[in-house]
Design an enzyme around this catalytic site. Sequence first.
Site, short mmCIF file in Angstrom:
data_model
loop_
_atom_site.label_atom_id
_atom_site.label_comp_id
_atom_site.label_asym_id
_atom_site.label_seq_id
_atom_site.Cartn_x
_atom_site.Cartn_y
_atom_site.Cartn_z
N ALA A 1 4.11 12.34 17.29
CA ALA A 1 2.85 11.77 16.83
C ALA A 1 2.24 12.60 15.71
O ALA A 1 1.74 12.06 14.70
CB ALA A 1 1.87 11.65 17.99
N ALA B 1 5.19 33.93 8.87
CA ALA B 1 4.56 34.58 7.72
C ALA B 1 5.58 35.04 6.67
O ALA B 1 5.21 35.34 5.53
CB ALA B 1 3.73 35.77 8.19
N ASP C 1 -5.46 28.42 13.89
CA ASP C 1 -4.69 27.84 15.00
C ASP C 1 -3.30 27.50 14.49
O ASP C 1 -3.15 26.70 13.56
CB ASP C 1 -5.41 26.58 15.50
N THR D 1 -1.02 25.92 16.12
CA THR D 1 -0.50 24.67 16.69
C THR D 1 -0.30 23.62 15.60
O THR D 1 -1.20 23.37 14.80
CB THR D 1 -1.48 24.10 17.74
N ASP E 1 4.95 20.89 12.64
CA ASP E 1 4.86 19.44 12.43
C ASP E 1 4.41 19.13 11.01
O ASP E 1 4.94 18.23 10.36
CB ASP E 1 3.89 18.82 13.44
#
Length: 307
Positions: free
Chosen positions: A41, A223, A246, A248, A252
């Site tokens: 998603a 990094a 963040d 997360t 994606d």
Amino acid sequence: MIVAIVGSIHMDFYIRLPKLPVPGETVLGHGFTMLPGGKGANQAVACSRLGAYTYMVGRVGNDIFGEKLIENFRKNNVDTKYIEVDKTTHTGIAFILLDEKTGENMITVAPGADYNVSAKDVDNAMDAISRSDILLLQLEIPIDTVVYAAKRAWEKGVRVILNPAPAASLPDEIYRYIHVLTPNRVEASLLTNINIESREDAVKAGKLLIDKGVDYVIITLGAEGSMVISKDFVRHIPAYKVEVVDTTGAGDAFNAALAVSLAEGKDIVEACRIANAAAALQITKLGAQSGLPTREELEEFLRKHRQ
């Protein structure tokens, strides 16, 4: 540009913490947020925001979370025709513990409907997949379905990007169907049994995966940037330096930007550079989807860094 994604659809529950717990420890959090997520998603929303016509192929449960997730896709202009509402189980759920100081996280997932995504779902969506420039896959649905989707797309001449996350072993058959494989260092280590502590290690791992039949391997190193590996060349693409909020969804954002850039006709090195920029933008905001950059944000970021 048309991109199809076969993959997971989750609702993410965030708890922000002063530090991540160790086994047996309870840490009191400072806040709670519910946000759309799931690697499939996230990548679908990211591709759409970057300007591609995007098909999402997957499943949600027959519950309030499934309804909200489909609504979120529509708000982000993702085609939901091939999302099945599964009445036998719940929508996929992820719990994310976020370290407020470092931006690092711990994640646990209850897949629910994601584990019911099947070859039938792929067959139902083949009209869309066949029209696509890129099929983007991950590993939060059954591996048999991933292999089947990759094979069907490959048979139709559609280029396949496989983001092998979360880390898992892959059957040898799948490699010959993959145009670009995009593991991080942990995933690449699992796939090759090479402990990746340097760029040289990443190149060795990448070459081993190329020998299995993949056209290109991009190993992301956080990094340290990314390593692009092919039969003919190796290239290091540096990361962009930003303030981390963040982490997360960074992978994606990377994979979506890579897919859209390749669909546009950019070469693999330029596509990887753009993907690094998208990942950098992603980690400056909270949330796997809320932080995904738009086309305008990405182009402005790239212009600034060219200067």
